[in-house]
Design an enzyme around this catalytic site. Structure first.
Site, PDB file in Angstrom:
ATOM      1  N   SER A 100       1.494  -0.953   9.945  1.00 54.64           N
ATOM      2  CA  SER A 100       0.256  -1.342   9.273  1.00 54.64           C
ATOM      3  C   SER A 100       0.533  -1.511   7.784  1.00 54.64           C
ATOM      4  O   SER A 100       1.648  -1.256   7.320  1.00 54.64           O
ATOM      5  CB  SER A 100      -0.812  -0.272   9.481  1.00 54.64           C
ATOM      6  OG  SER A 100      -0.505   0.844   8.663  1.00 54.64           O
ATOM      7  N   LYS A 101      -0.504  -1.893   7.082  1.00 51.10           N
ATOM      8  CA  LYS A 101      -0.389  -2.120   5.632  1.00 51.10           C
ATOM      9  C   LYS A 101       0.213  -0.916   4.897  1.00 51.10           C
ATOM     10  O   LYS A 101       0.826  -1.070   3.856  1.00 51.10           O
ATOM     11  CB  LYS A 101      -1.766  -2.422   5.043  1.00 51.10           C
ATOM     12  CG  LYS A 101      -2.280  -3.790   5.401  1.00 51.10           C
ATOM     13  CD  LYS A 101      -3.458  -4.143   4.484  1.00 51.10           C
ATOM     14  CE  LYS A 101      -4.082  -5.455   4.892  1.00 51.10           C
ATOM     15  NZ  LYS A 101      -4.936  -5.324   6.095  1.00 51.10           N
ATOM     16  N   ARG A 102      -0.030   0.280   5.452  1.00 55.89           N
ATOM     17  CA  ARG A 102       0.507   1.476   4.796  1.00 55.89           C
ATOM     18  C   ARG A 102       2.031   1.430   4.675  1.00 55.89           C
ATOM     19  O   ARG A 102       2.614   2.038   3.798  1.00 55.89           O
ATOM     20  CB  ARG A 102       0.127   2.749   5.568  1.00 55.89           C
ATOM     21  CG  ARG A 102      -1.323   3.136   5.468  1.00 55.89           C
ATOM     22  CD  ARG A 102      -1.600   4.412   6.252  1.00 55.89           C
ATOM     23  NE  ARG A 102      -1.258   4.255   7.666  1.00 55.89           N
ATOM     24  CZ  ARG A 102      -0.307   4.939   8.293  1.00 55.89           C
ATOM     25  NH1 ARG A 102       0.395   5.839   7.651  1.00 55.89           N
ATOM     26  NH2 ARG A 102      -0.080   4.736   9.578  1.00 55.89           N
ATOM     27  N   HIS A 103       2.670   0.714   5.585  1.00 56.81           N
ATOM     28  CA  HIS A 103       4.137   0.693   5.582  1.00 56.81           C
ATOM     29  C   HIS A 103       4.704  -0.361   4.639  1.00 56.81           C
ATOM     30  O   HIS A 103       5.864  -0.301   4.263  1.00 56.81           O
ATOM     31  CB  HIS A 103       4.656   0.424   6.996  1.00 56.81           C
ATOM     32  CG  HIS A 103       4.268   1.477   7.976  1.00 56.81           C
ATOM     33  ND1 HIS A 103       3.255   1.308   8.901  1.00 56.81           N
ATOM     34  CD2 HIS A 103       4.735   2.735   8.161  1.00 56.81           C
ATOM     35  CE1 HIS A 103       3.127   2.415   9.615  1.00 56.81           C
ATOM     36  NE2 HIS A 103       3.999   3.290   9.188  1.00 56.81           N
TER      37      HIS A 103
END
Ligand code: GLU
Ligand code: ZN
Length: 483
Positions: free
Chosen positions: A254-257
């Site tokens: 996800s965007k967190r990565h």
């Protein structure tokens, strides 16, 4: 058998890594077997739909450089390839299922359904979902209510007993008890719009799709899909649910990565070849001991047997490595063309085609991303500002020594034949010896004066590109600035 596969995105967001992986595997599967790859827009969810997402889809794949054989923009024997243009077909088929006793009209209004949900949440019964209230309605009674203008949805009859199974090409036999399948899902909404499930199955059938390679998220829907095929009396395609893509922490990517949308990678200076090559390896292997595959090799080597069951881990560093490799493979003209928009976007005054092409050998080995180019090449395009004083001073020396070294360089440089780099280097070595300096100590302030930085692309090659006059002037300017 004529293999026909499809990528069936819902235009409710920008294209991301997961979607590209699905599209790519379908494309490769088709190519590996001489089959047909189809694009179908599943735009039944009109609330989350936006034209810009359709545009993003086309932009993404034209940038990536692979495409479908049939699709909304290409046409084909099963046109239209946009679900919103096929609504009549879905309605007709939902009604056929009702006539065949495989589906039924449900008149429950939102009020009844929300009360039902609330009661289910409160109670401790494990029954969740629709209670099949209207399944028992007499069809004649249902027809009468419909004719009287009552609103109704059409629901699929999920068998009350037994189980449903299918053979996943990757995961093997998958079996669900029918009592665990969502009770009687809606196929057609009261406004005549199909749900995803109905449109997806009707289209896969009429587009003669033979294999469905799609994300593992869809496994829970697959039994219901198989039940629907049976209800229609159609042969289901072969399903192959692809391994998940996780971040390095084991959570779904996800965007967190980091970047996940293709736009971000594109803006981040990745090459499409690198992205394709890397994405092809997300859960699939091609050949031992080899990392870089042109698309044509991937097309030849792809096999469902080579897909892993285990989730794939998205490794940004590995992708960066791939990117550097592909940058290295570019010839001067192609790399110059790739770099130019990034220089322009950084506000640099971009020189002639010839100059830019000549600069490529200096930076090619150093670029990890195209976005590295502006900072790395700025000194070739603009006068660099005077660097900090301490940057000019070689180890264990002082400012006056640095100025002395620059003066020495300013004496040698104008008489150099810059076309002959070894001879220039020899001249600087001789000068260093003459003034009792190490060669490295002499070159260090010269590099800072000419490039504005202690680390830069090769110095003599840079001087060659800038020309002796400009390079000498920068040394003089540094002497003046430091004195
Ligand atoms: N429209 C669905 C999606 O967005 C397609 C799923 C499938 O491939 O069956 O993923
Ligand atoms: Zn009902």
């Amino acid at each position: 058998m004529d293999v026909r596969v499809r990528y069936a995105p819902s235009p409710t967001g920008n294209q991301h890594i997961g979607g590209v992986r699905t599209a790519l595997f379908n494309y490769l599967y088709a190519r590996s077997l001489g089959g047909t790859f189809i694009l179908r827009l599943e735009d039944t969810d009109r609330t989350r739909y936006a034209d810009e997402y359709v545009q993003n889809l086309y932009d993404t794949f034209s940038w990536l450089g692979f495409s479908w054989d049939e699709g909304p923009d290409k046409g084909g024997p099963c046109a239209p390839y946009i679900q919103s243009e096929r609504f009549a077909l879905y309605k007709e088929h939902a009604e056929k299922l009702v006539a065949a006793g495989q589906a039924y009209y449900c008149f429950c209004d939102e009020d009844r359904l929300s009360k039902l949900r609330a009661a289910q949440e409160e109670g401790d019964s494990s029954d969740l979902g629709y209670d099949r209230h209207c399944r028992k309605l007499d069809p004649a009674e249902a027809a009468r209510r419909l004719a009287a203008g009552e609103k109704a949805v059409i629901r699929l009859k999920i068998p009350l007993e037994g189980s449903t199974s299918f053979q996943d090409a990757l995961l093997g036999q998958i079996e669900w008890k029918n009592e665990d399948v969502s009770p009687d899902p809606v196929l057609l909404k009261s406004d005549g719009f199909p749900t995803y499930h109905l449109a997806n199955i009707v289209d896969d059938h009429f587009m003669r799709i033979t294999h469905v390679l799609r994300a593992q998220e869809w496994i829970p829907s697959a039994p219901m899909h198989v039940i629907m095929y049976k209800a229609f009396g159609w042969e289901p395609p072969v399903f192959c649910h692809l391994p998940m893509v996780l971040g390095q922490d084991g959570h779904k990517l996800s965007k967190r990565h980091g970047a996940t949308s293709v736009n971000e990678f594109r803006k981040g200076g990745y090459l499409p070849e690198a992205l394709i090559n890397y994405v092809a390896h997300l859960g699939c292997s091609f050949e031992e001991g080899r990392d870089l595959f042109p698309l044509s090799d991937l097309e030849r080597l792809f096999k469902i047997d080579r897909i892993n069951k285990a989730p794939a881990i998205f490794d940004y560093q590995k992708l960066e490595w791939f990117n550097g490799q592909y940058i290295r493979m570019k010839d001067d003209s192609s790399l110059a063309a790739l770099v130019r928009p990034f220089l322009e976007a950084a506000g640099l005054k971009v020189p002639s085609e010839d100059f830019l092409r000549a600069a490529m050998p200096l930076v090619r080995e150093r670029l990890h991303f195209l976005t590295d180019a502006p900072a790395m090449m700025r000194y070739l395009l603009e006068e660099p500002p005077l660097a900090a004083k301490e940057d000019f001073i070689p180890k264990k020396q002082d400012l006056s020594r640095a100025i002395e070294l620059l003066r020495a360089a300013a004496m040698v440089l104008p008489s150099c034949d810059i076309k002959d780099i070894p001879a220039c280097e020899a001249a600087f070595r001789a000068k260093a010896e003459e003034i009792g300096a190490k060669f490295g100590d002499l070159m260090m302030p010269v590099r800072v004066a000419i490039t504005g930085s202690k680390v830069s692309p090769p110095l003599f090659e840079s001087i060659q590109l800038l020309g002796l006059a400009k390079a000498t002037a920068r040394i003089e300017a540094a002497i003046a600035g430091l004195s």
